[in-house]
Design a protein around this motif. Structure first.
Motif, PDB file in Angstrom:
ATOM      1  N   GLN A  19       0.774  -1.143   0.004  1.00 48.72           N
ATOM      2  CA  GLN A  19       0.164   0.028  -0.095  1.00 48.72           C
ATOM      3  C   GLN A  19       0.912   1.211   0.011  1.00 48.72           C
ATOM      4  OE1 GLN A  19      -3.419   0.018   2.579  1.00 48.72           O
ATOM      5  NE2 GLN A  19      -3.432  -2.067   2.605  1.00 48.72           N
ATOM      6  N   PHE A  20       2.042   1.091   0.617  1.00 43.89           N
ATOM      7  CA  PHE A  20       3.034   2.317   0.803  1.00 43.89           C
ATOM      8  C   PHE A  20       3.434   2.498  -0.714  1.00 43.89           C
ATOM      9  CE2 PHE A  20       7.083   4.211   0.654  1.00 43.89           C
ATOM     10  CZ  PHE A  20       7.149   4.891   1.454  1.00 43.89           C
ATOM     11  N   ASP A  21       3.589   1.600  -1.546  1.00 45.13           N
ATOM     12  CA  ASP A  21       4.126   1.606  -3.004  1.00 45.13           C
ATOM     13  C   ASP A  21       2.941   2.314  -3.798  1.00 45.13           C
ATOM     14  OD1 ASP A  21       6.525   0.647  -2.523  1.00 45.13           O
ATOM     15  OD2 ASP A  21       5.977  -1.449  -3.131  1.00 45.13           O
ATOM     16  N   ARG A  22       1.798   1.608  -3.328  1.00 44.22           N
ATOM     17  CA  ARG A  22       0.618   2.507  -4.180  1.00 44.22           C
ATOM     18  C   ARG A  22       0.261   3.860  -4.126  1.00 44.22           C
ATOM     19  NH1 ARG A  22      -4.526   3.302  -2.559  1.00 44.22           N
ATOM     20  NH2 ARG A  22      -4.262   2.426  -0.724  1.00 44.22           N
ATOM     21  N   LEU A  23       0.624   4.341  -2.696  1.00 41.19           N
ATOM     22  CA  LEU A  23       0.408   5.874  -2.300  1.00 41.19           C
ATOM     23  C   LEU A  23       1.617   6.571  -3.039  1.00 41.19           C
ATOM     24  CD1 LEU A  23      -0.341   5.481   1.519  1.00 41.19           C
ATOM     25  CD2 LEU A  23      -2.020   6.300  -0.662  1.00 41.19           C
ATOM     26  N   VAL A  24       2.723   6.063  -3.166  1.00 43.99           N
ATOM     27  CA  VAL A  24       3.812   6.687  -3.849  1.00 43.99           C
ATOM     28  C   VAL A  24       3.247   6.934  -5.288  1.00 43.99           C
ATOM     29  CG1 VAL A  24       6.262   6.382  -4.765  1.00 43.99           C
ATOM     30  CG2 VAL A  24       5.671   5.906  -2.559  1.00 43.99           C
ATOM     31  N   GLU A  25       2.939   5.854  -5.879  1.00 48.74           N
ATOM     32  CA  GLU A  25       2.518   5.980  -7.320  1.00 48.74           C
ATOM     33  C   GLU A  25       1.442   7.062  -7.554  1.00 48.74           C
ATOM     34  OE1 GLU A  25       2.619   5.082 -11.459  1.00 48.74           O
ATOM     35  OE2 GLU A  25       4.114   4.180  -9.759  1.00 48.74           O
ATOM     36  N   GLU A  26       0.351   7.034  -6.648  1.00 49.28           N
ATOM     37  CA  GLU A  26      -0.873   7.784  -6.784  1.00 49.28           C
ATOM     38  C   GLU A  26      -0.441   9.182  -6.626  1.00 49.28           C
ATOM     39  OE1 GLU A  26      -3.733   6.753  -4.047  1.00 49.28           O
ATOM     40  OE2 GLU A  26      -4.262   4.810  -5.000  1.00 49.28           O
ATOM     41  N   HIS A  27       0.377   9.627  -5.589  1.00 44.52           N
ATOM     42  CA  HIS A  27       0.872  10.971  -5.369  1.00 44.52           C
ATOM     43  C   HIS A  27       2.089  11.477  -6.196  1.00 44.52           C
ATOM     44  CE1 HIS A  27      -1.647  11.964  -1.763  1.00 44.52           C
ATOM     45  NE2 HIS A  27      -1.592  10.533  -1.797  1.00 44.52           N
ATOM     46  N   GLY A  28       2.607  10.470  -7.155  1.00 45.67           N
ATOM     47  CA  GLY A  28       3.936  10.753  -7.825  1.00 45.67           C
ATOM     48  C   GLY A  28       5.216  11.280  -7.052  1.00 45.67           C
ATOM     49  N   ALA A  29       5.114  10.639  -5.766  1.00 44.84           N
ATOM     50  CA  ALA A  29       6.305  10.874  -4.794  1.00 44.84           C
ATOM     51  C   ALA A  29       7.486  10.679  -5.384  1.00 44.84           C
ATOM     52  CB  ALA A  29       6.005  10.406  -3.567  1.00 44.84           C
ATOM     53  N   ASP A  30       7.904   9.817  -6.355  1.00 46.19           N
ATOM     54  CA  ASP A  30       8.857   9.448  -6.742  1.00 46.19           C
ATOM     55  C   ASP A  30       9.314   9.941  -8.186  1.00 46.19           C
ATOM     56  OD1 ASP A  30       9.941   8.037  -4.536  1.00 46.19           O
ATOM     57  OD2 ASP A  30       9.529   6.169  -5.308  1.00 46.19           O
ATOM     58  N   ALA A  31       8.343  10.802  -8.758  1.00 43.46           N
ATOM     59  CA  ALA A  31       8.384  11.347 -10.001  1.00 43.46           C
ATOM     60  C   ALA A  31       9.648  12.181 -10.037  1.00 43.46           C
ATOM     61  CB  ALA A  31       6.959  11.968 -10.410  1.00 43.46           C
TER      62      ALA A  31
END
Length: 381
Positions: A19-31
């Motif tokens: 779920q952490f990875d999903r949130l990173v993807e949803e928020h573009g945190a690693d973009a």
């Protein structure tokens, strides 16, 4: 020989990484991130909480000294400037959503009947310096943030948390809180608002709070009290029909006033919309409010929620969210063992053994002696 990962690794196993990875993807945190991933930032901040690091430099130095073990955590060494930039720019909402998700999951297995559920509502302040004046100025020369919490005392866990500037009124934050119909809510004078009480009453919630000293009560019934108790009186009546500026009071139903003497000799006027419970039960419910004060004291003394490693609104919100996530990780890890019942002692042992290779359920046992099989063993008898 039996292999053990570090104590830190065992603690982080309780993070829902998918779920952490999903949130990173949803928020573009690693973009467009080249140096520091969101996971490495998160691991570094949790390390800072558990190791009692008081600055970014302490976090970076501590992680550098254990660089070989970061690989097993799925993280990497960090630089002070890069971590500072990540705290200032990476969306705090991602960490807040992770906290909300973990609070919900941690509480799911502890659900009881709503009639037996008591939630405590309160807020605590965190002092900030003048660098936060742009968003958190409270008064001349004073800056601060507030953490607004709904706390389940039976489970010893928060179920909701939000961060605001220090000048936001408690009742303003309370109106944004999720309310469970049928539950009991206990709070203090910071939430003295007839309209909000009426909303809780309308969905079947029991409320327990205090009267202001100048609030009159139109008494319609006097209930008997035991002469040997600390209950002075138990009365049913109506709140004033009008509020300031001639507005009609939306809390039109009858309420209860229980006057009780506490240990210091002070007399409290406790208010509730429960007309059926005993006066002792209502007094005991209000007394439970101190559990949230103890919770705030614990996280301020054991975790790093009084000294911040960033001054922007984003950085402060991230650090508070990570501090509360760390609290949940400690509670979840402590539940996996029975040898250490004290949360404070458990947190201290986690800190002392954080990067040691040993199992969390054996923190009180001496560490194993590692033998080198290439070395000659001499027997003296």
């Amino acid at each position: 020989m039996l292999h053990h990962n570090s104590v830190f690794h065992g603690l982080l196993k309780h993070v829902p990484w998918h779920q952490f990875d999903r949130l990173v993807e949803e928020h573009g945190a690693d973009a467009r991130v080249r140096r520091l991933s969101t996971k490495s930032q998160f691991v570094a901040l949790v390390y800072g909480q558990l190791s009692a690091a008081a600055s970014l430099r302490e976090i970076v130095t501590g992680l550098s000294s254990h660089a070989a073990r970061l690989y097993h955590l799925g993280a990497e060494p960090v630089r002070r400037s890069t971590l500072s930039d990540a705290n200032a720019q990476r969306p705090a909402a991602m960490f807040a959503e992770l906290l909300a998700m973990m609070m919900k999951q941690a509480h799911r297995g502890l659900r009881r009947k709503l009639a037996e559920t008591t939630y405590l509502i309160d807020a605590t302040s965190a002092r900030l310096n003048e660098r936060s004046a742009g968003w958190a100025r409270f008064s001349a020369g004073v800056c601060g943030a507030k953490v607004h919490v709904i706390y389940d005392a039976d489970a010893d866990r928060p179920i909701y948390a939000a961060v605001s500037a220090g000048n936001v009124n408690d009742i303003t934050a309370a109106r944004q809180m999720p309310i469970e119909p049928g539950a009991t809510y206990v709070f203090d004078l910071g939430y003295y608002d007839y309209a909000w009480w009426a909303e809780l009453d309308a969905v079947g919630c029991r409320i327990v709070t205090r009267f202001k000293s100048n609030t009159p009560l139109d008494i319609v019934e006097e209930l008997s009290v035991r002469p040997d108790s600390n209950i002075l009186s138990d009365r049913i009546g109506f709140l004033p029909a009008r509020q300031a500026r001639s507005r009609q009071n939306p809390m039109q139903d009858a309420v209860r006033e229980v006057r009780v003497t506490i240990d210091t000799g002070k007399v409290l006027r406790i208010l509730s919309n429960d007309l059926d419970a005993s006066a002792e039960e209502i007094a005991d419910l209000y007394h439970r409010r101190w559990a949230i004060e103890l919770f705030f004291r614990w996280i301020k003394q054991v975790l790093k929620i009084t000294r911040f490693v960033g001054t922007s609104e984003n950085a402060v919100k991230i650090q508070i969210a990570v501090a509360l996530i760390t609290f949940l990780l400690l509670r979840l890890a402590q539940a996996t063992q029975t040898a250490i019942p004290s949360p404070t002692v458990f947190a201290r042992l986690i800190r002392a053994n954080l990067m040691h290779r040993r199992s969390i359920d054996n923190l009180l046992e001496p560490p194993p002696i590692l033998e080198d099989r290439q070395q000659m063993s001499l027997s003296l008898c």
